[in-house]
Design a protein around this motif. Structure first.
Motif, PDB file in Angstrom:
ATOM      1  N   THR A 125      12.006  -7.009  -1.814  1.00 43.58           N
ATOM      2  CA  THR A 125      10.714  -6.966  -2.511  1.00 43.58           C
ATOM      3  C   THR A 125      10.926  -6.639  -3.992  1.00 43.58           C
ATOM      4  O   THR A 125      10.397  -7.319  -4.880  1.00 43.58           O
ATOM      5  CB  THR A 125       9.793  -5.894  -1.882  1.00 43.58           C
ATOM      6  N   LYS A 142       0.814  -1.197   0.000  1.00 46.53           N
ATOM      7  CA  LYS A 142       0.000   0.000   0.000  1.00 46.53           C
ATOM      8  C   LYS A 142       0.859   1.263   0.000  1.00 46.53           C
ATOM      9  O   LYS A 142       0.392   2.345  -0.304  1.00 46.53           O
ATOM     10  CB  LYS A 142      -0.886   0.036   1.269  1.00 46.53           C
ATOM     11  N   GLY A 143       2.103   1.084   0.432  1.00 46.86           N
ATOM     12  CA  GLY A 143       2.956   2.246   0.684  1.00 46.86           C
ATOM     13  C   GLY A 143       3.079   3.220  -0.473  1.00 46.86           C
ATOM     14  O   GLY A 143       3.273   4.417  -0.262  1.00 46.86           O
ATOM     15  N   ASP A 158      14.185  -0.683   1.044  1.00 39.48           N
ATOM     16  CA  ASP A 158      14.806  -0.932   2.349  1.00 39.48           C
ATOM     17  C   ASP A 158      15.873  -2.002   2.127  1.00 39.48           C
ATOM     18  O   ASP A 158      16.989  -1.681   1.708  1.00 39.48           O
ATOM     19  CB  ASP A 158      13.682  -1.397   3.300  1.00 39.48           C
ATOM     20  N   SER A 159      15.540  -3.258   2.349  1.00 40.68           N
ATOM     21  CA  SER A 159      16.504  -4.334   2.061  1.00 40.68           C
ATOM     22  C   SER A 159      16.693  -4.531   0.559  1.00 40.68           C
ATOM     23  O   SER A 159      17.707  -5.049   0.111  1.00 40.68           O
ATOM     24  CB  SER A 159      16.045  -5.647   2.692  1.00 40.68           C
ATOM     25  N   GLY A 160      15.675  -4.159  -0.210  1.00 42.87           N
ATOM     26  CA  GLY A 160      15.711  -4.373  -1.660  1.00 42.87           C
ATOM     27  C   GLY A 160      15.107  -5.702  -2.085  1.00 42.87           C
ATOM     28  O   GLY A 160      14.971  -5.987  -3.283  1.00 42.87           O
ATOM     29  N   GLU A 167       7.717   2.897  -6.278  1.00 43.77           N
ATOM     30  CA  GLU A 167       7.793   2.444  -4.881  1.00 43.77           C
ATOM     31  C   GLU A 167       7.984   3.632  -3.942  1.00 43.77           C
ATOM     32  O   GLU A 167       8.577   4.648  -4.322  1.00 43.77           O
ATOM     33  CB  GLU A 167       8.986   1.486  -4.707  1.00 43.77           C
ATOM     34  N   ASP A 168       7.511   3.461  -2.727  1.00 43.79           N
ATOM     35  CA  ASP A 168       7.782   4.488  -1.716  1.00 43.79           C
ATOM     36  C   ASP A 168       9.197   4.364  -1.180  1.00 43.79           C
ATOM     37  O   ASP A 168       9.886   5.351  -0.995  1.00 43.79           O
ATOM     38  CB  ASP A 168       6.750   4.413  -0.572  1.00 43.79           C
TER      39      ASP A 168
HETATM   40  C1  PRP Z   1       7.353  -1.735   2.231  1.00 45.34           C
HETATM   41  C2  PRP Z   1       7.580  -0.814   1.041  1.00 45.34           C
HETATM   42  C3  PRP Z   1       8.225  -1.713   0.030  1.00 45.34           C
HETATM   43  C4  PRP Z   1       8.980  -2.715   0.888  1.00 45.34           C
HETATM   44  C5  PRP Z   1      10.418  -2.356   0.914  1.00 45.34           C
HETATM   45  O1  PRP Z   1       6.152  -2.403   2.059  1.00 45.34           O
HETATM   46  O2  PRP Z   1       6.382  -0.255   0.572  1.00 45.34           O
HETATM   47  O3  PRP Z   1       7.273  -2.375  -0.771  1.00 45.34           O
HETATM   48  O4  PRP Z   1       8.448  -2.636   2.213  1.00 45.34           O
HETATM   49  O5  PRP Z   1      11.127  -3.220   1.760  1.00 45.34           O
HETATM   50  P1  PRP Z   1      12.328  -4.128   1.251  1.00 45.34           P
HETATM   51  O6  PRP Z   1      13.187  -3.298   0.372  1.00 45.34           O
HETATM   52  O7  PRP Z   1      13.015  -4.508   2.543  1.00 45.34           O
HETATM   53  O8  PRP Z   1      11.762  -5.315   0.558  1.00 45.34           O
HETATM   54  P2  PRP Z   1       5.492  -3.272   3.217  1.00 45.34           P
HETATM   55  O9  PRP Z   1       5.837  -4.721   3.035  1.00 45.34           O
HETATM   56  O10 PRP Z   1       5.821  -2.678   4.569  1.00 45.34           O
HETATM   57  O11 PRP Z   1       3.940  -3.122   2.911  1.00 45.34           O
HETATM   58  P3  PRP Z   1       3.062  -1.781   2.778  1.00 45.34           P
HETATM   59  O12 PRP Z   1       3.551  -1.052   1.537  1.00 45.34           O
HETATM   60  O13 PRP Z   1       1.669  -2.272   2.637  1.00 45.34           O
HETATM   61  O14 PRP Z   1       3.271  -0.956   4.027  1.00 45.34           O
END
Ligand code: PRP
Length: 183
Positions: free
Chosen positions: A111, A47-48, A107-109, A103-104
């Protein structure tokens, strides 16, 4: 709401709404030039990414379709494995399309790493990434991100779509959550 409305919950404001809008306008101009004459589709990751998608697509001076995907990791233990589950798939056939994932945050990359592979396997003509925020210190895999808004420190950030327990998404700025909120 603005950061000042919930100042007690936050330590620092990292990026203001005004800075975000200015950056998205710049990126939109760049994307319009880069994709001129190409069959582009924007894909937001729920959703972010809803805020960045909403502002970015309206900043674009070209017509472009959008789609959304919802994914989640299988659980805490598998988050680090990068195995994700599709909760809502694309409505669009992206074969031969130029996909720009919106993407918003990276973080780890993990996803995005999974999504990039998944979209490539569907026969997309190209797959690139636009991320408003990136945490270089948190990277577990390197993502080749063509459009980055802001590199930020590895802090717990909320706002502009980013949540803590589904809260703070409607904060207009991006800010660091105060430790007393989550500890
Ligand atoms: C967050 C964000 C990215 C992902 C990044 O989503 O929107 O999709 O995490 O993290 P990564 O680089 O470590 O993979 P989240 O899973 O928190 O879901 P949301 O968008 O619904 O809050």
């Amino acid at each position: 709401m603005r950061a000042a409305d919930i100042a007690d919950d936050l330590t620092d404001v990292l990026v203001t709404e005004e800075q975000i809008h200015e950056k998205l306008r710049e990126l939109a101009q760049q994307v319009a030039v880069d994709y001129e004459g190409k069959d582009l589709v924007l894909v937001g990751v729920l959703k972010g990414a809803i805020m960045v998608m909403s502002d970015f697509i309206r900043a674009l001076p070209i017509l472009v379709p959008l789609d959304f995907m919802a994914v989640s990791s299988y659980g805490a233990s598998t988050k680090s494995s990068g195995v994700v589950q599709i909760r809502k798939d694309l409505d669009t056939d992206i074969h031969d399309k130029h996909v720009l994932i919106v993407e918003d945050i990276i973080d780890s990359g993990l996803t995005l790493s999974w999504l990039l592979e998944n979209f490539a396997s569907r026969g997309a003509a190209s797959v690139e990434v636009l991320a408003l925020l990136r945490k270089p210190e948190a990277a577990k895999v390197e993502i080749d991100c063509r459009y980055v808004g802001f590199d930020i420190p590895n802090d717990f950030v909320v706002g502009y779509g980013l949540d803590y327990n589904e809260s703070y998404r409607n904060l207009r700025d991006v800010a660091v959550l105060a430790p007393h909120v989550y500890s």
